[in-house]
Design a protein around this motif. Structure first.
Motif: not given
Length: 446
Positions: A176-188, A222-237
Motif C-alpha cells: 500500500p502507498a503511504a498517505q502524504s501531504v504537502r503543507v501550504n507554506t503560503a498560509v501556515t 481529505s477529511r481534515s479541516e486543514l485540507f478544507n481550508q487550503g492549508q495543505m494538499t495531498i501530494q506524494d513526497e
C-alpha cells in the motif's frame, strides 16, 4: 449490481477498468453511488486494488485450472480472480464465505452452467492448491509472475538496474502507498500544521524526502479541516522534489510547462511573492484542466500569483518571447511507471513503444521551452517514471543538441541521496517507500 455488496461492486469495477477506466476514478464513482458502510468500503477498495496489483499472478494460478484456450466472460473471470485474491492474500475472510459469495454471485448473474463452472474451479483449487511459482524455470518469467509485472518491464529494469535492485523494487510496488501531504507554506508552517493534525487525531511523521511533506495515518487526509481550508494538499513526497530543485526566489518568473492538475504549480506559487513580481505561468493542453489548476490555486490561496492558460508546451513560441522566464519546470507527460502503487493497472497498459513515443514528445517540449529561459536560468526536467528511456536518455539527447545548456546537480531541501554520483536524482519506490520519480536540472549558459 447490488449497491451494498462489496464483492459484486468489485467485479463491476474490475470489468470497467479492463475496458479502459482508471482504477482510482472508477473506485471513487463506485463508492459514491454505493450504500456501503466504512468496513465494506475498505473491503471494496482492497479487492479492486489487490486484484489489479496481483493480476498476472492470479491469472497464472487460474489458468492452470481452466482448459487451454478457453475464454471466460470478463465478469466470470473477475469473480474467480477476486475469490483467489481473498483466498491467497487476505487472512481474515473464511474460505467458506469466499466460496459461497462467488458461487452465489455466479448463480445470480449467470445460468446454471456458469454456477457449476465456478463451483468446480473453486473446489479444484481447494483440493489441489495453486502451482508453485518457484517451479517456473525462466528467471524473468518467474519474477514477472511472482510480482505481477509484465516481462518487458522486468527485462528493462533488470538491464537498467541489475537483478537485485529490480527484485527490491518489485517487492515494494504491491505494498500500500503511504498517505502524504504537502503543507501550504503560503498560509501556515509545517510546525503549526503538524500540531493541528495531531490534535485532530492523525498520526503525523515528517517526510524523509521533502521539506514541506508530512505522512499521515489514522483517517483520510481529505477529511481534515486543514485540507478544507487550503492549508495543505495531498501530494506524494517524491513529487515535491522537482519544485525544490528549481531553487526558487520570491520574485521569480516561472513557467510550469505541463501543469495540470496543479500540485506543482501551487507548490511553486507558495514560494513566490507577488509583491516582488513573483508569478508562475501554468500551461495545459485542455481548457478543462486549466480550470482545475485555477481551482486548486484558489483553494490553496495562491491564485494571485498563478496565471493558468490552455497551450501546448511545444507551441510556446506563439505566446512568449525568448528569455522570458527565470525558472522553467517541465514535469513531462510520461509512462507513469513510478506510480504503479497508486495506479496498479499502469503496468498492464503500457508498452515499450509507448515509452519511446513519449521520449519524442518530452524532447520536443524541452526544445521548445528552453528558448524561453533567461541566461543563467534553471530548467528542471522531471518524470514520474523509472525507465531510462524517458529519463537519463532524454537528458543525454537534450544536452547533445543544446550546447548552450549544462547539467547541474539536483539540490533538494533535505539533500536526498547526498552520496549519489550523478547530477540527476532518481527516486525508486523501494528507496523511501514513495512514488518513483526522476529529477534533472540544467542551467542556460550566457
Amino acid at each position: 449490481m447490488t449497491k451494498d455488496n462489496p464483492r459484486a461492486l468489485a467485479v463491476e469495477s474490475l470489468t470497467r477498468v479492463a475496458n479502459g477506466a482508471y482504477s482510482n476514478l472508477q473506485l471513487d464513482k463506485m463508492i459514491a453511488k454505493s450504500d456501503l458502510n466504512d468496513a465494506d468500503r475498505r473491503l471494496l477498495t482492497n479487492l479492486v486494488y489487490g486484484t489489479i496489483q496481483h493480476r498476472l499472478t492470479l491469472d497464472y494460478y487460474l489458468r492452470s485450472f481452466v482448459k487451454p484456450g478457453e475464454r471466460l466472460e470478463p465478469w466470470v473471470e473477475n469473480t474467480l480472480l477476486i475469490a483467489l485474491y481473498q483466498l491467497l492474500y487476505l487472512d481474515r475472510i473464511p474460505k467458506r464465505a469466499i466460496f459461497n459469495e462467488a458461487i452465489q454471485f455466479a448463480k445470480d448473474n449467470g445460468h446454471e452452467g456458469i454456477r457449476r463452472f465456478v463451483t468446480g474451479i473453486l473446489h479444484a483449487i481447494d483440493r489441489q492448491g495453486v502451482p508453485d511459482l518457484n517451479q517456473i524455470s525462466d528467471p524473468l518469467k518467474r519474477l514477472s509472475v511472482t510480482y505481477s509485472m509484465p516481462t518487458w518491464l522486468v527485462t528493462r529494469l533488470t538491464d537498467q538496474l541489475g537483478a537485485e535492485k529490480t527484485q527490491s523494487i518489485l517487492a515494494t510496488i504491491n505494498q500500500p502507498a503511504a498517505q502524504s501531504v504537502r503543507v501550504n507554506t503560503a498560509v501556515t508552517t509545517k510546525t503549526e500544521a503538524k500540531a493541528e493534525l495531531e490534535m485532530a487525531g492523525f498520526t503525523v511523521t515528517e517526510s524523509e524526502v521533502s521539506g514541506e511533506g508530512l505522512r499521515l495515518d489514522g483517517q483520510p487526509a481529505s477529511r481534515s479541516e486543514l485540507f478544507n481550508q487550503g492549508q495543505m494538499t495531498i501530494q506524494d513526497e517524491s513529487a515535491m522534489l522537482p519544485v525544490e530543485a528549481l531553487q526558487l526566489q520570491p520574485g521569480d518568473q516561472v513557467l510550469d510547462a505541463c501543469a495540470a492538475p496543479g500540485g506543482k504549480t501551487t507548490q511553486i506559487a507558495a514560494a513566490l511573492d507577488p509583491e516582488k513580481g513573483g508569478q508562475v505561468t501554468a500551461l495545459d493542453l485542455h481548457e478543462k484542466k486549466v480550470k482545475l489548476i485555477a481551482k486548486n490555486a484558489a483553494r490553496l490561496q495562491v491564485a494571485d500569483r498563478v496565471n493558468a492558460m490552455a497551450l501546448d508546451a511545444r507551441k510556446v513560441d506563439s505566446e512568449f518571447s525568448d528569455a522570458t522566464f527565470d525558472k522553467i519546470l517541465v514535469d513531462a507527460p510520461c509512462s507513469g511507471i513510478g506510480l504503479i502503487r497508486r495506479k496498479p493497472e499502469i503496468r498492464y497498459d503500457k508498452t515499450p513503444q509507448d515509452s519511446e513515443h513519449l521520449q519524442t514528445i518530452q524532447l520536443a517540449i524541452l526544445d521548445a521551452v528552453s528558448r524561453k529561459l533567461k541566461p543563467q536560468g534553471t530548467l528542471v526536467y522531471s518524470t514520474c517514471t523509472i525507465l531510462a528511456t524517458e529519463n537519463d536518455d532524454v537528458v543525454a539527447q537534450f544536452l547533445a543538441t543544446h550546447p548552450n545548456f549544462e547539467s547541474v546537480r539536483v539540490t533538494t531541501t533535505k539533500n536526498v541521496k547526498a552520496d549519489r554520483e550523478t547530477a540527476t536524482l532518481s527516486i525508486y519506490p523501494d528507496d523511501f517507500d514513495t512514488d518513483g520519480f526522476f529529477v534533472s536540472a540544467f542551467r542556460r549558459k550566457n
